[in-house]
Design a protein around this motif. Structure first.
Motif, short mmCIF file in Angstrom:
data_model
loop_
_atom_site.label_atom_id
_atom_site.label_comp_id
_atom_site.label_asym_id
_atom_site.label_seq_id
_atom_site.Cartn_x
_atom_site.Cartn_y
_atom_site.Cartn_z
N ASN A 41 -5.93 3.14 -1.26
CA ASN A 41 -4.34 3.24 -1.60
C ASN A 41 -4.09 4.24 -2.72
OD1 ASN A 41 -3.93 1.53 0.75
ND2 ASN A 41 -4.34 -0.17 -0.70
N THR A 42 -5.08 4.87 -3.17
CA THR A 42 -4.61 5.66 -4.45
C THR A 42 -5.36 7.05 -4.16
OG1 THR A 42 -6.62 4.79 -5.73
CG2 THR A 42 -4.19 3.72 -6.31
N ILE A 43 -6.76 7.20 -4.41
CA ILE A 43 -7.26 8.41 -4.48
C ILE A 43 -7.32 9.14 -2.99
CG2 ILE A 43 -9.55 9.71 -4.68
CD1 ILE A 43 -9.97 7.88 -6.97
N SER A 44 -7.57 8.44 -1.91
CA SER A 44 -7.81 8.90 -0.62
C SER A 44 -6.62 9.14 -0.11
CB SER A 44 -8.60 7.92 0.08
OG SER A 44 -8.79 8.57 1.53
N SER A 45 -5.59 8.40 -0.36
CA SER A 45 -4.46 8.48 0.67
C SER A 45 -3.64 9.51 -0.16
CB SER A 45 -3.60 7.33 0.63
OG SER A 45 -4.12 6.21 1.33
N ALA A 46 -3.61 9.69 -1.53
CA ALA A 46 -2.90 10.57 -2.38
C ALA A 46 -3.44 12.09 -1.91
CB ALA A 46 -3.07 10.47 -3.86
N PHE A 47 -4.71 12.35 -1.91
CA PHE A 47 -5.28 13.38 -1.76
C PHE A 47 -4.80 14.13 0.02
CE2 PHE A 47 -8.69 16.12 -0.15
CZ PHE A 47 -9.04 17.12 -1.06
N PHE A 48 -5.19 13.27 0.61
CA PHE A 48 -5.21 13.61 2.16
C PHE A 48 -3.61 13.73 2.52
CE2 PHE A 48 -9.60 12.34 2.19
CZ PHE A 48 -10.04 13.44 2.75
N GLU A 49 -2.79 12.70 2.15
CA GLU A 49 -1.42 12.66 2.54
C GLU A 49 -1.00 14.14 2.06
OE1 GLU A 49 0.88 9.19 1.63
OE2 GLU A 49 -0.38 7.86 2.89
N GLU A 50 -1.01 14.67 0.84
CA GLU A 50 -0.62 15.73 0.25
C GLU A 50 -1.01 17.09 0.91
OE1 GLU A 50 2.06 15.68 -1.64
OE2 GLU A 50 1.79 13.53 -1.71
N ILE A 51 -2.24 17.04 1.25
CA ILE A 51 -2.81 18.20 2.40
C ILE A 51 -1.96 18.09 3.55
CG2 ILE A 51 -4.58 18.93 3.45
CD1 ILE A 51 -6.66 18.22 1.31
#
Length: 263
Positions: A114-124
């Protein structure tokens, strides 16, 4: 004109391929990966990475001379984005520490997702591809480029709603949030790390404190979030003026970029 038609046609087809690939295969890839490596967090990363393949192919067809890290804006200094957003989101951290309790039991795999993975891939996906590619490589302005990506970003968060009021609140908040993340991304010289770390810190503080069950939030939760948004904007404006760096988002680049805005 033919070049523009070709560009937008490939862009739309590429994203459509990604959308259906993600819709049909994400859960299956995630489940298979989880059963194989026995890690929910890594399975989430693997599923996101595999489903990104249509976007990577699309970009290499559209802009074969460009490096994929450049196209996803991951070639900029992560430290700048980290420091900007760490300082900028301090009101959320301080305010939540005062008004809310830290959750009693932290599930670190869920926190990672909910923090690292989601933030990284959703921004890409949403900021770098859907919004950034259109703004960087076409004459579309900020609103024109960000509209579709922000609508889709809002749509994927609607599952959190329990009634029509929450649905509307979540849609409006995430739609405006997408525009804000895009503005930060653009005005930090297309440094996607700024949007990634901003997304990360905001999600992190929301997750580790008992703020709300979904992004619609509550009074104090949203007050401190708004204060952080104001601080981030203030920091970006301050440093751009200090460095005498022109703003990318102006009235000349809102809908269709003028020649002056492009230059």
């Amino acid at each position: 004109m033919s070049k523009n038609i070709r560009f937008f046609s490939i862009f739309i087809l590429g994203f459509t391929a990604y959308y259906f690939f993600d819709f049909l295969c994400f859960k299956s890839i995630q489940t298979f990966s989880k059963n194989t490596i026995h890690s929910k967090a890594l399975a989430h990363v693997i599923a996101y990475s595999v489903t990104l393949i249509p976007l990577v192919i699309t970009l290499k067809i559209l802009l074969p001379q460009k490096n994929i890290f450049d196209l996803f804006s991951l070639n900029k200094p992560p430290v700048k984005g980290f420091l900007l957003t760490l300082i900028g989101t301090f009101p959320m951290l301080a305010g939540y520490f005062i008004h809310f309790n830290i959750i009693e039991k932290i599930n670190f795999e869920s926190l990672f997702i909910n923090t690292i993975s989601s933030a990284f891939f959703e921004e890409i996906i949403f900021r770098a591809f859907l919004i950034g590619i259109l703004f960087r490589f076409t004459r579309l302005g900020f609103i024109s480029s960000a509209l579709l990506g922000s609508l889709l970003f809002a749509q994927v968060h609607l599952y959190q709603s329990r009634n029509i009021v929450e649905l509307i609140e979540i849609f409006v908040i995430t739609f405006l949030g997408s525009l804000f993340f895009a503005w930060v991304y653009f005005e930090t010289e297309f440094n996607l790390w700024s949007a990634i770390f901003l997304h990360f810190f905001m999600n992190l503080y929301w997750e580790i404190f008992n703020v709300s069950e979904n992004v619609s939030g509550n009074l104090y939760g949203n007050i401190y979030k708004l204060l952080s948004i104001i601080v981030v904007i203030g920091l970006i404006v301050y440093f751009k003026r200090k460095n005498k760096s022109p703003f990318l988002i102006t009235r000349r680049s809102l809908f269709i970029k003028t020649r002056e805005a492009q230059s």
